[in-house]
Design a protein around this motif. Structure first.
Motif, PDB file in Angstrom:
ATOM      1  N   CYS A   1       0.810  -1.223   0.000  1.00 10.66           N
ATOM      2  CA  CYS A   1       0.000   0.000   0.000  1.00 10.66           C
ATOM      3  C   CYS A   1       0.843   1.273   0.000  1.00 10.66           C
ATOM      4  O   CYS A   1       0.310   2.367  -0.165  1.00 10.66           O
ATOM      5  CB  CYS A   1      -0.935   0.000   1.199  1.00 10.66           C
ATOM      6  SG  CYS A   1      -0.063   0.015   2.772  1.00 10.66           S
TER       7      CYS A   1
ATOM      8  N   CYS B   1       2.886  -4.727   5.119  1.00 13.37           N
ATOM      9  CA  CYS B   1       2.362  -4.312   6.417  1.00 13.37           C
ATOM     10  C   CYS B   1       1.243  -5.247   6.886  1.00 13.37           C
ATOM     11  O   CYS B   1       0.740  -6.071   6.126  1.00 13.37           O
ATOM     12  CB  CYS B   1       1.873  -2.868   6.358  1.00 13.37           C
ATOM     13  SG  CYS B   1       0.298  -2.652   5.515  1.00 13.37           S
TER      14      CYS B   1
ATOM     15  N   CYS C   1      -2.022  -5.132   4.820  1.00 12.92           N
ATOM     16  CA  CYS C   1      -1.929  -5.843   3.544  1.00 12.92           C
ATOM     17  C   CYS C   1      -1.857  -7.360   3.756  1.00 12.92           C
ATOM     18  O   CYS C   1      -2.404  -8.121   2.970  1.00 12.92           O
ATOM     19  CB  CYS C   1      -0.717  -5.364   2.754  1.00 12.92           C
ATOM     20  SG  CYS C   1      -0.918  -3.688   2.130  1.00 12.92           S
TER      21      CYS C   1
END
Ligand SMILES: [Zn+2]
Ligand SMILES: [Zn+2]
Length: 137
Positions: free
Chosen positions: A86, A123, A126
């Motif tokens: 992201c 992360c 995600c």
């Protein structure tokens, strides 16, 4: 006054980055500045970004495709951890390695040393929303 206008442009560029401390590209900054009524060329945006990063006022992070992205960070010494899903970026510290790097620089006779290391991963958001995250982001 040419010089005054140039520094006013740099100030509004910094203001945009202060407002939203995420990674931003030169192109996006240019679009934002133009939308705010500034008559500024993309080349001038790049020049300001270069001089700001030379002064350590902004940091440069490289995106997955190698594109330079810029961010206003905190003052403390830190490294960047970027999600390649992201694009969010965290400031992290890694004390042990930091001390080793700084003492190596001191051994070489340097002071006022600044450095950042770029780490990239996926992360928690995600990871939770799919197997590979958003590959195209
Ligand atoms: Zn930073
Ligand atoms: Zn992510």
């Amino acid at each position: 006054m040419r010089r005054r206008r140039r520094s006013a442009q740099r100030d509004s560029l910094v203001a945009i980055m202060d407002r939203d401390r995420r990674l931003i590209s030169a192109q996006e900054l240019h679009t934002n500045l133009r939308a705010a009524g500034a008559e500024i060329s993309l080349a001038t945006v790049y020049r300001h970004l270069l001089s700001l990063s030379e002064k350590g006022e902004i940091h440069t992070v490289h995106g997955r495709d190698g594109e330079a992205l810029y961010r206003r960070c905190g003052d403390r010494l830190h490294h960047h951890l970027r999600c390649h899903g992201c694009g969010r970026t965290e400031e992290i510290t890694a004390q042990v390695e930091q001390d080793a790097m700084l003492s190596a620089a001191a051994d070489a006779g340097y002071d006022d040393v600044q450095f950042t290391i770029e780490l990239a991963g996926r992360c928690a958001v995600c990871r939770s929303c799919g197997d590979q995250g958003h590959r195209d982001a």
